[in-house]
Scaffold this motif. Structure first.
Motif, PDB file in Angstrom:
ATOM      1  N   ASP A  48      32.727   6.601  17.271  1.00  0.00           N
ATOM      2  CA  ASP A  48      33.659   7.536  17.932  1.00  0.00           C
ATOM      3  C   ASP A  48      34.693   8.022  16.743  1.00  0.00           C
ATOM      4  O   ASP A  48      34.522   9.157  16.372  1.00  0.00           O
ATOM      5  CB  ASP A  48      34.298   7.282  19.206  1.00  0.00           C
ATOM      6  CG  ASP A  48      33.361   7.107  20.241  1.00  0.00           C
ATOM      7  OD1 ASP A  48      32.280   7.131  20.203  1.00  0.00           O
ATOM      8  OD2 ASP A  48      34.135   6.992  21.473  1.00  0.00           O
ATOM      9  N   ASP A  49      35.306   7.283  16.368  1.00  0.00           N
ATOM     10  CA  ASP A  49      36.511   7.502  15.380  1.00  0.00           C
ATOM     11  C   ASP A  49      36.100   7.767  14.119  1.00  0.00           C
ATOM     12  O   ASP A  49      36.624   8.890  13.488  1.00  0.00           O
ATOM     13  CB  ASP A  49      37.485   6.537  15.363  1.00  0.00           C
ATOM     14  CG  ASP A  49      38.366   6.077  16.566  1.00  0.00           C
ATOM     15  OD1 ASP A  49      38.367   6.733  17.307  1.00  0.00           O
ATOM     16  OD2 ASP A  49      38.923   4.992  16.524  1.00  0.00           O
ATOM     17  N   ALA A  53      36.493  11.254  12.120  1.00  0.00           N
ATOM     18  CA  ALA A  53      36.954  11.385  10.596  1.00  0.00           C
ATOM     19  C   ALA A  53      36.106  12.053   9.713  1.00  0.00           C
ATOM     20  O   ALA A  53      36.331  12.972   8.870  1.00  0.00           O
ATOM     21  CB  ALA A  53      37.147   9.841  10.302  1.00  0.00           C
ATOM     22  N   ARG A 107      38.977  16.697  20.467  1.00  0.00           N
ATOM     23  CA  ARG A 107      39.659  15.697  19.496  1.00  0.00           C
ATOM     24  C   ARG A 107      39.472  16.192  18.095  1.00  0.00           C
ATOM     25  O   ARG A 107      40.666  16.515  17.615  1.00  0.00           O
ATOM     26  CB  ARG A 107      38.842  14.330  19.678  1.00  0.00           C
ATOM     27  CG  ARG A 107      39.123  13.404  20.907  1.00  0.00           C
ATOM     28  CD  ARG A 107      38.471  11.888  20.486  1.00  0.00           C
ATOM     29  NE  ARG A 107      39.155  11.391  19.194  1.00  0.00           N
ATOM     30  CZ  ARG A 107      38.620  10.174  18.929  1.00  0.00           C
ATOM     31  NH1 ARG A 107      37.717   9.474  19.660  1.00  0.00           N
ATOM     32  NH2 ARG A 107      39.174   9.396  17.908  1.00  0.00           N
TER      33      ARG A 107
END
Length: 325
Positions: A48-49, A53, A107
């Motif tokens: 996810d992160d 990014a 996000r």
């Protein structure tokens, strides 16, 4: 589906599109006239992160390459493999990215301070391919990659069907006694012409197993020859399905397997002709003349993502809600 336009983008001229793949992200900046102003490719992270990014890094690299500032960006569209939950921008089951459920719109949008729209990568590529062809005729984009799927564009819009599964030709069974598919059925189109299924059936080490299959077939290897024939047979079946079920004028073939170039095109054309020999009806459809390969390195998927993002947040009279087909 609907979105709220929480950011005023009037006066901004740059539309950004990203094709987030399992190993790389292809990003383009598009002007209001449709011209591609800049293009970059960056590695895609895992999980996810890392995916978020990768999106942020790609947008920053694109701005640097194109010589524009972030405040010039009007919208960002993201094409990504996986299921995109209608109305939310949440991507589900993007297994090649290590993502089970990720709200990319929220996000990435909060970090970029610009509207972000998410679309399935094949559907985005279909829209981009249609734009590159500058043809308003109904067309299908057939993606031959690790898996097999298609996107359909009619009147310049993605056609999704009643529940969003229009174009899922990879999971139509054409041989009930055939190889087991990951979906649980046997003999799906994807088991014949999907890169993953072909590599598994080939079972030999190599960085580019489908290319190895083609090369080995040209030396007379019987296993390779049979698998190469399967690929052409599966792709030909997908073309027939798309034309007979939706009556598209053209089937544009893209995806990783198009790196095989003319060898792939020749095989599919020959199979379509051979399999139509016994049917005057099938010959009348001229399927062999209605297919074309997307040029290698085409930005279709990233361009389509940019167009999806721009359409999603196009100005509307009430400046609040916009519906995208």
């Amino acid at each position: 589906m609907t979105r709220r336009r929480d950011t005023d983008t009037r006066g901004r001229a740059i539309r950004v599109g990203l094709d987030v793949g399992g190993t790389k992200t292809d990003a383009v900046a598009v002007g209001l006239d449709g011209e591609i102003l800049a293009r970059v490719r960056r590695p895609t992270g895992w999980g996810d992160d890392a995916v978020i990014a990768s999106i942020l890094d790609s947008v920053a690299a694109l701005a640097e390459e194109g010589g524009f500032v972030a405040s010039a960006i009007r919208s960002v569209g993201v094409g990504i493999p996986g299921l995109v939950e209608p109305g939310t921008g949440r991507v589900l089951h993007a297994v090649n990215l290590g993502v089970e459920s990720l709200d990319i719109e929220a996000r990435a949008g909060s970090r970029l301070q610009v509207p972000v729209t998410v679309e399935n990568d094949v559907k985005a590529a279909a829209l981009g391919a249609a734009a590159l062809r500058r043809d308003t005729a109904t067309m299908a984009y057939l993606n031959l990659g690790t898996g097999v799927a298609a996107g359909i564009v009619a009147d310049g819009r993605i056609w999704r069907g009643a529940r969003g599964t229009a174009g899922e030709v990879g999971h139509l069974s054409v041989d009930p006694a055939g190889r087991l598919c990951g979906c649980g059925q046997r003999g799906c189109v994807e088991t014949l012409c999907g890169g993953g299924a072909l590599a598994k059936a080939w079972g030999r080490p190599g960085a580019l197993p489908v290319r190895d299959i083609f090369d080995a077939s040209e030396t007379g290897d019987p296993v390779a020859t049979a698998l190469r024939a399967d690929l052409a047979r599966g792709a030909a079946a997908a073309v027939r399905i798309l034309v007979l079920s939706v009556d598209v004028e053209t089937v544009v073939i893209g995806g990783g397997l198009t790196a095989l170039g003319e060898r792939l095109h020749t095989d599919i054309v020959a199979t379509l002709r051979r399999e139509a020999e016994g049917s005057a009806f099938m010959r009348s459809l001229r399927l062999d003349e209605r297919i074309e390969l997307l040029p290698a390195g085409s930005p279709a998927a990233a361009l389509g993502a940019a167009l999806v993002g721009a359409a999603e947040f196009a100005p509307v009279p009430d400046k609040e809600i916009v519906t995208h087909g």
